[in-house]
Design a protein around this motif. Structure first.
Motif, short mmCIF file in Angstrom:
data_model
loop_
_atom_site.label_atom_id
_atom_site.label_comp_id
_atom_site.label_asym_id
_atom_site.label_seq_id
_atom_site.Cartn_x
_atom_site.Cartn_y
_atom_site.Cartn_z
N PRO A 46 0.80 -1.23 0.00
CA PRO A 46 0.00 0.00 0.00
C PRO A 46 0.83 1.28 0.00
O PRO A 46 0.49 2.26 -0.68
N ALA A 47 1.94 1.29 0.75
CA ALA A 47 2.78 2.50 0.80
C ALA A 47 3.41 2.78 -0.56
O ALA A 47 3.50 3.94 -0.98
N GLU A 48 3.83 1.72 -1.26
CA GLU A 48 4.41 1.90 -2.60
C GLU A 48 3.36 2.44 -3.56
O GLU A 48 3.64 3.31 -4.39
N TRP A 49 2.16 1.91 -3.44
CA TRP A 49 1.06 2.35 -4.32
C TRP A 49 0.72 3.81 -4.05
O TRP A 49 0.56 4.61 -4.97
N ALA A 50 0.64 4.18 -2.78
CA ALA A 50 0.31 5.57 -2.42
C ALA A 50 1.38 6.54 -2.88
O ALA A 50 1.08 7.69 -3.21
N ALA A 51 2.63 6.08 -2.91
CA ALA A 51 3.74 6.95 -3.30
C ALA A 51 3.92 7.03 -4.82
O ALA A 51 4.76 7.79 -5.30
N ALA A 52 3.14 6.26 -5.57
CA ALA A 52 3.33 6.18 -7.03
C ALA A 52 2.65 7.32 -7.79
O ALA A 52 2.75 7.37 -9.00
N GLY A 53 1.94 8.20 -7.08
CA GLY A 53 1.29 9.32 -7.76
C GLY A 53 0.08 8.92 -8.57
O GLY A 53 -0.19 9.50 -9.63
N ILE A 54 -0.67 7.94 -8.09
CA ILE A 54 -1.89 7.49 -8.79
C ILE A 54 -2.91 8.63 -8.75
O ILE A 54 -3.21 9.16 -7.67
N PRO A 55 -3.48 9.05 -9.90
CA PRO A 55 -4.44 10.16 -9.88
C PRO A 55 -5.71 9.80 -9.11
O PRO A 55 -6.20 8.68 -9.19
N LEU A 56 -6.20 10.76 -8.35
CA LEU A 56 -7.42 10.55 -7.56
C LEU A 56 -8.65 10.65 -8.45
O LEU A 56 -8.71 11.49 -9.36
N LEU A 57 -9.62 9.81 -8.18
CA LEU A 57 -10.90 9.92 -8.85
C LEU A 57 -11.70 11.06 -8.24
O LEU A 57 -11.75 11.20 -7.02
N ARG A 58 -12.32 11.88 -9.08
CA ARG A 58 -13.13 12.99 -8.55
C ARG A 58 -14.36 12.47 -7.83
O ARG A 58 -14.77 13.02 -6.81
N ASN A 59 -14.98 11.43 -8.40
CA ASN A 59 -16.20 10.88 -7.79
C ASN A 59 -16.11 9.35 -7.82
O ASN A 59 -16.71 8.70 -8.68
N PRO A 60 -15.35 8.77 -6.90
CA PRO A 60 -15.17 7.32 -6.94
C PRO A 60 -16.46 6.53 -6.78
O PRO A 60 -16.62 5.48 -7.39
N ARG A 61 -17.40 7.05 -6.00
CA ARG A 61 -18.65 6.30 -5.80
C ARG A 61 -19.42 6.18 -7.11
O ARG A 61 -20.01 5.14 -7.40
N GLU A 62 -19.41 7.23 -7.92
CA GLU A 62 -20.09 7.18 -9.21
C GLU A 62 -19.43 6.16 -10.14
O GLU A 62 -20.10 5.40 -10.84
N VAL A 63 -18.12 6.13 -10.12
CA VAL A 63 -17.39 5.16 -10.94
C VAL A 63 -17.72 3.74 -10.50
O VAL A 63 -18.04 2.87 -11.32
N VAL A 64 -17.65 3.49 -9.19
CA VAL A 64 -17.92 2.16 -8.67
C VAL A 64 -19.36 1.75 -8.96
O VAL A 64 -19.63 0.63 -9.44
N SER A 65 -20.30 2.63 -8.69
CA SER A 65 -21.72 2.30 -8.90
C SER A 65 -22.01 2.05 -10.38
O SER A 65 -22.77 1.14 -10.72
N GLY A 66 -21.40 2.85 -11.25
CA GLY A 66 -21.62 2.67 -12.67
C GLY A 66 -21.09 1.34 -13.17
O GLY A 66 -21.77 0.63 -13.92
N LEU A 67 -19.89 0.99 -12.76
CA LEU A 67 -19.32 -0.29 -13.19
C LEU A 67 -20.07 -1.47 -12.59
O LEU A 67 -20.27 -2.49 -13.24
N HIS A 68 -20.51 -1.31 -11.35
CA HIS A 68 -21.29 -2.38 -10.70
C HIS A 68 -22.61 -2.59 -11.42
O HIS A 68 -23.04 -3.73 -11.66
N ALA A 69 -23.28 -1.51 -11.79
CA ALA A 69 -24.55 -1.62 -12.51
C ALA A 69 -24.36 -2.19 -13.91
O ALA A 69 -25.19 -2.96 -14.41
N ARG A 70 -23.25 -1.84 -14.54
CA ARG A 70 -23.00 -2.27 -15.92
C ARG A 70 -22.63 -3.75 -15.99
O ARG A 70 -23.08 -4.47 -16.88
N HIS A 71 -21.80 -4.23 -15.05
CA HIS A 71 -21.26 -5.58 -15.15
C HIS A 71 -21.86 -6.57 -14.16
O HIS A 71 -21.72 -7.78 -14.35
N ARG A 72 -22.50 -6.08 -13.10
CA ARG A 72 -23.12 -6.95 -12.08
C ARG A 72 -22.18 -8.08 -11.66
O ARG A 72 -22.48 -9.27 -11.83
N PRO A 73 -21.04 -7.73 -11.11
CA PRO A 73 -20.00 -8.73 -10.84
C PRO A 73 -20.30 -9.61 -9.64
O PRO A 73 -21.00 -9.22 -8.71
#
Length: 203
Positions: free
Chosen positions: A26-53
């Protein structure tokens, strides 16, 4: 029944060490400069609704600069030891299938995010570390920016390395009524590249 020679203890140890190097803490991942999602809940909900995993399902999605969905694909993880190299190959195969690469660009214009559905709680596991390694490497090889790694469990969703999460959706919950926003229709230009784009837009 399996025939053949059992590997030596030295060979087993070296294979184990090689696999251990193909994961990110996790520390390596956090230090890698991964761009933050502006609205992660919308992304998660959209993908969940689309693929029903279901459990052991991975969803890789490509977002444009405005965080609109350009393409996504889901697949089930094989029952094998967690290995970042194998996960990288699986993700890269999906990316090549759903969207053209951006390797000719000086800087990536699109971002790939990964939503992985698994049982257990939201705490980081070595399996998560292997998915992180695989996502980062697949993005490099496809000319994409490496984006968020998100887990979906019975407890809800969690963006690992950021500390952001929520209770809904969760593994096994019903899809929510809104979906991930999409961009304008893609132009029809003909040829194999156009077929790829049309298939991606239809997902």
């Amino acid at each position: 029944m399996t025939f053949g020679f059992a590997p030596s203890s030295a060979a087993s140890l070296s294979a184990s060490d090689a696999s251990a190097n193909r994961l990110l803490e996790p520390a390596e991942w956090a230090a890698a400069g991964i761009p933050l999602l502006r609205n992660p809940r919308e992304v998660v909900s959209g993908l969940h609704a689309r693929h029903r995993p279901g459990p052991a399902t991975a969803i890789v999605a490509v977002l444009d600069a405005d965080e609109r969905l350009r393409a996504s694909a889901s697949f089930t993880r094989r029952s094998a030891p967690a290995d970042g190299w194998m996960f990288r190959n699986a993700l890269l195969a999906q990316l090549r299938r759903i969207i053209p690469h951006d390797l000719r660009r000086r800087t990536p214009a699109r971002t790939a995010v990964l939503l992985y559905c698994r049982e257990g709680d939201a705490r980081w596991t070595e399996e998560d570390g292997a998915w992180m390694w695989g996502l980062r490497d697949a993005c490099t090889l496809h000319g994409l920016r490496c984006g968020a790694y998100i887990t979906l469990t019975d407890d809800g969703w969690q963006v690992l390395g950021e500390g952001r999460g929520g209770r809904r959706p969760s593994l096994g919950s019903a899809p929510e009524p809104f979906a991930l926003s999409e961009g304008p229709p893609l132009p029809r230009t003909g040829g194999a590249a156009s077929d790829v784009l049309r298939r991606a837009a239809a997902r």
